[in-house]
Design a protein around this motif. Structure first.
Motif, PDB file in Angstrom:
ATOM      1  N   TYR A 149       0.754  -1.084   0.031  1.00 44.14           N
ATOM      2  CA  TYR A 149      -0.130  -0.046  -0.083  1.00 44.14           C
ATOM      3  C   TYR A 149       0.836   1.246  -0.050  1.00 44.14           C
ATOM      4  O   TYR A 149       1.687   1.704   1.101  1.00 44.14           O
ATOM      5  N   LEU A 150       0.905   2.029  -1.022  1.00 48.00           N
ATOM      6  CA  LEU A 150       1.597   3.032  -1.253  1.00 48.00           C
ATOM      7  C   LEU A 150       1.207   4.381  -1.105  1.00 48.00           C
ATOM      8  O   LEU A 150       1.959   5.344  -0.699  1.00 48.00           O
ATOM      9  N   GLY A 151      -0.099   4.560  -0.964  1.00 42.44           N
ATOM     10  CA  GLY A 151      -0.839   5.834  -0.963  1.00 42.44           C
ATOM     11  C   GLY A 151      -0.836   6.556  -1.990  1.00 42.44           C
ATOM     12  O   GLY A 151      -0.476   6.309  -3.050  1.00 42.44           O
ATOM     13  N   GLY A 154       1.867   8.378  -3.145  1.00 42.04           N
ATOM     14  CA  GLY A 154       3.240   7.544  -2.865  1.00 42.04           C
ATOM     15  C   GLY A 154       3.844   7.648  -1.732  1.00 42.04           C
ATOM     16  O   GLY A 154       5.085   6.904  -1.468  1.00 42.04           O
ATOM     17  N   ASN A 155       3.348   8.314  -0.624  1.00 40.54           N
ATOM     18  CA  ASN A 155       4.009   8.791   0.504  1.00 40.54           C
ATOM     19  C   ASN A 155       3.474   7.844   1.791  1.00 40.54           C
ATOM     20  O   ASN A 155       3.940   8.294   2.865  1.00 40.54           O
ATOM     21  N   ALA A 156       2.588   6.864   1.659  1.00 46.13           N
ATOM     22  CA  ALA A 156       1.935   6.226   2.923  1.00 46.13           C
ATOM     23  C   ALA A 156       3.415   5.635   3.572  1.00 46.13           C
ATOM     24  O   ALA A 156       4.228   5.017   3.108  1.00 46.13           O
TER      25      ALA A 156
END
Lengths: 319, 319
Positions: A149-151, A154-156
């Motif tokens: 899960y990257l968000g 892309g910052n998760a």
């Protein structure tokens, strides 16, 4: 199926050809300080890999990079690589190895994915894993229900910037009391030096703590408390079953993991978070490379491809 | 396609027949105190719905329930319904309406899903939404990348039990300084009464705050600070773009949302969390019912069906 994995750190760039079983077929690493420029370092390592595994045997590319990232544009601005600011890394790699999908994620996100794929959670029983890198900063990444899960941007997973002490020091991000102001190597070292310890870096601090130096022990205890708070928060919010911690500070071993385990046990009160297991990385420096390979190998999935940021909401109540 | 949605709260049980557009075809509600027993209340509301929408027109059942839950076994133990302890609710509902899939999630998880489906995030541009219910407790639920995320044991989103004040009061969960010890209605009321305010409940406290009573204003400011910390933590960890807040305390309106918006703005320092929008529920008491309907209507997905807890890890380093 083989892929090219690239790991962009603060001081070095590593690359590997990796097959679909997670075996590293070729590996190369360049210190940024020795390469002249990061562009040259990147070209050098890719050429070194291609000299051993022909380009037509590599079906995709995965990149894990130090952040900040702009994943939608494939751009990176690693804090310790000032020559790359909003650098279009995905395009640059695609130019060196054309006609293959190139996927980008954060370095700690790739570490989490690597540990989930080939490391600490190899049995795949850890459906929900948080990988944490404790080094010059504190980063993290998620695998949720067995999927990275990257968000949306892309910052998760950026666990270093959650606040654990509202009365704490100002963080480089502008907020106060972030995990990174307490548990990063430079923060721990600075805290100990302000109290009279004379060493120079986190490695020396770990040795001092192992020898029982009280200030060094206290610095690791304080970092462990901050990490325990952050980890329990993550466990409560995400129904988490596994945490893997890597990075230079985590290499200190029991001087960190001892007080960390105690602090988590003391405060872990909800039945569903008691199954949480916390341990050090088992892949070491290869975790990021193997995670980048997993990113390249994973079937195309919405969860793997961050969405571009949305336009402002056209309706509804907002603050 | 129509489904039966059931919302089990602390003081009432509601049910509705809902079609695939989110239209409520029939709705019924029973106060637990008036029903004699929760089993009787459940039977009464289901019979009331079936009298208006025939059973053969209902293709599935979704239930949102106050927790704790054991989703793998379909069991619930709502704190305010002592007659139900480890009560096999899914089996009980399946007996009343056989041969249909019955899905269970937390009440706040269903609220989040309802708001994402038909409410505050109706345009579906909020891919990653946290729904928070601030009431006698503080609960929450996730929609990540457009999919409900319930967690491995079905408990993800439990934002009331993350610690925001390590020096804070002991929580009912056994830990210290949880959001719920500061921002729940009973916690806010007790805090204000200890300081000389004479009212009886959170509704009276909200009226007092709206009239400028300094203790009441301070109680809402303190709750807003705790919620802001928790929301920013969630935003950093999950790359969040939308928070919707419902429940009795959130109904207080600007006395909560004013200081909350300010506290979030003051500390929201990372570029990727600045897009975060926070607002009150737009579906009110129907959010949970519509979310339970969405749960029943959603295509079968691993993310919707929590996995059973895993056996102990057979290998690897753990604390």
């Amino acid at each position: 199926m083989n892929v090219l994995a690239i790991d962009i750190g603060g001081t070095k760039i590593a690359a590997a050809a990796v097959n679909s079983d997670g075996r590293i077929l070729a590996r190369h690493e360049v210190l940024l300080a020795a390469a002249g420029s990061p562009d040259r370092a990147l070209t050098t390592i890719i050429e070194a890999i291609l000299a051993r595994v022909p380009a037509d045997e590599l079906q995709g590319v995965g990149i894990g990079s130090a952040g900040p990232l702009d994943v939608a544009r494939g751009a990176v601005s690693p804090i310790n690589i000032p020559a790359w600011r909003d650098h279009l890394l995905v395009d640059a790699v695609a130019a060196l190895l054309p006609d293959r999908p190139v996927r980008l994620a954060g370095d700690a996100q790739c570490m989490a994915l690597g540990e989930w794929w080939r490391g600490a959670a190899l049995d795949r029983r850890s459906e929900t894993l948080l990988g944490i890198v404790v080094s010059t900063g504190v980063g993290g990444g998620w695998v949720l229900d067995g999927v990275p899960y990257l968000g949306c941007t892309g910052n998760a997973g950026h666990i270093g910037h959650i606040a654990v002490d509202l009365d704490g020091d100002r963080c480089s991000c502008g907020s106060f009391g972030c995990v990174e102001t307490i548990a990063s190597g430079p923060s721990m070292t600075a805290w100990a030096r302000r109290r009279g310890w004379n060493g120079s870096d986190a490695r020396a601090l770990a040795l001092a703590a192992a020898e029982g130096h009280p200030i060094a022990v206290a610095a690791f205890g304080r970092a462990a408390d901050a990490l325990a708070t952050a980890i329990l928060t993550a466990a409560v919010l995400m129904d988490l079953d596994r945490v893997v911690i890597g990075g230079g500070v985590a290499a200190a071993g029991s001087v960190l993991f001892g007080p960390l385990g105690q602090a988590v046990a003391d405060r872990n009160c909800l039945p569903y978070t008691r199954r949480l297991r916390i341990g050090p990385t088992t892949l070491g420096r290869d975790a990021g490379l193997l995670g980048a390979a997993a990113l390249a190998l994973a079937p195309s999935s919405p969860a793997l491809v961050p969405h571009p940021p949305h336009p402002p909401h056209p309706q509804g109540a907002s603050l």
